[in-house]
Design an enzyme around this catalytic site. Structure first.
Site, short mmCIF file in Angstrom:
data_model
loop_
_atom_site.label_atom_id
_atom_site.label_comp_id
_atom_site.label_asym_id
_atom_site.label_seq_id
_atom_site.Cartn_x
_atom_site.Cartn_y
_atom_site.Cartn_z
N CYS A 60 61.99 92.66 -9.95
CA CYS A 60 61.75 91.26 -9.44
C CYS A 60 62.23 90.39 -10.40
O CYS A 60 63.84 90.16 -10.14
CB CYS A 60 60.21 90.90 -9.49
SG CYS A 60 59.74 89.71 -8.29
N LYS A 112 58.97 96.89 -16.77
CA LYS A 112 59.50 95.55 -16.18
C LYS A 112 59.78 94.89 -17.59
O LYS A 112 58.81 94.62 -18.33
CB LYS A 112 58.57 94.74 -15.18
CG LYS A 112 59.43 93.38 -15.07
CD LYS A 112 58.41 92.59 -13.81
CE LYS A 112 58.99 91.31 -13.39
NZ LYS A 112 58.11 90.58 -12.28
N GLU A 162 57.69 96.02 -5.65
CA GLU A 162 56.72 95.64 -6.81
C GLU A 162 55.47 95.53 -6.37
O GLU A 162 55.06 94.97 -5.36
CB GLU A 162 57.35 94.19 -7.51
CG GLU A 162 56.49 94.05 -8.65
CD GLU A 162 56.95 92.44 -9.06
OE1 GLU A 162 56.72 92.28 -10.31
OE2 GLU A 162 57.48 91.67 -8.36
#
Length: 287
Positions: A157, A116, A44
């Protein structure tokens, strides 16, 4: 059924300078390819790690102008690999910033992008606090992509803590789940290994998680410990530190089918409701 391949997770310590980060990424990706990896994942925020809002606005640009994306396309084509940029900040047409993962083909083309979905808005111990929703626009779509017959599911994440995302991708056929990350040291020490292994076990899928590691220029500290886990929950490869580096493992997609045949929980799941029953007042025992 698709054939086996070698996968690599690249561990980085990205800083504030996109050009320097791109150079660091290139060095590590080349090492992964030298070790035989045909799928390489970076962490990330590969492109830049910066907390200051004004600094972010200064360095983030559109996808077609992004330094990291351009370098990834060139590298993937030169090395003949699938290169998965775990994420980088991309300025959208509406002026908002996406935390975006990109999958680049061996022809240098963008096969898939994933923004994300879950924003890391938390207050941790010792005063550590994060509000990703103040910086990034969350995505709204899960993504599954086919790489030479193997289906990959995408996450970034904090998405790791939302098992419904991974279940949806597994039900869509994903045999490999990806979780490039920049886990904080505090949360990584507590939960990184167990969450990654759980997502692998409960979905009968490989999990590949390239991580940021160490103390970054903007003051944050990330956990490192990039992992590759098999569908039975066994750790195939780990960076047992927070230093930049590369880990590599063989991925045999037939192992996903085998795990799902042994424990067919994807098939056995049932719809259910929730009844909130009240047992009345509960009193403690008299002292």
């Amino acid at each position: 059924m698709s054939k086996s391949f070698k996968a690599a997770a690249v561990q980085m310590r990205s800083g504030k300078d996109p050009e320097r980060n791109a150079a660091d990424m290139e060095k590590l990706v080349r090492e992964a390819a030298r070790q035989g990896a045909t799928y390489v994942q970076t962490p990330e925020m590969t492109g830049v790690m910066v907390r200051d809002q004004q600094a972010r606005q200064a360095v983030f640009t559109s996808q077609d102008k992004d330094v990291t994306v351009a370098a990834a396309r060139r590298l993937a084509k030169e090395l003949g690999i699938f290169l998965h940029v775990g994420s980088t900040g991309i300025l959208r047409a509406d002026g908002k910033i996406a935390n975006r993962a990109l999958l680049i083909s061996p022809r240098g083309e963008t096969l898939a992008t994933y923004d994300k979905i879950h924003m890391f808005d938390v207050d941790l111990d010792n005063g550590e606090s994060w509000r990703e929703s103040a910086a990034y626009e969350p995505g709204r779509q899960a993504v599954v992509a086919d790489l030479d017959g193997t289906r990959f599911g995408f996450a970034v994440c904090y998405d790791l803590r939302f098992p419904q995302l991974f279940r949806a991708e597994a039900l869509a056929g994903a045999e490999v789940l990806t979780v490039p990350a920049a886990f904080t040291r505090q949360t990584g020490e507590a939960h990184w290994h167990v969450l990654l292994r759980a997502r692998a076990i409960e979905n009968g899928a490989f999990v590949i998680a390239a991580a940021q590691g160490g103390l970054h220029e903007d003051g944050r500290e990330t956990y490192g410990h990039s992992l590759i886990v098999d569908p039975w929950g066994r750790v195939l490869a780990e960076a047992v530190h927070d230093e930049p580096g590369v880990i590599v493992a063989e991925i045999d997609p037939t192992q996903s089918a085998a795990a799902r045949a042994k424990i067919p929980n994807l098939k056995n799941a049932r719809e259910f409701g929730v009844t909130a029953a009240s047992a009345g007042e509960i009193r403690g025992a008299a002292s």
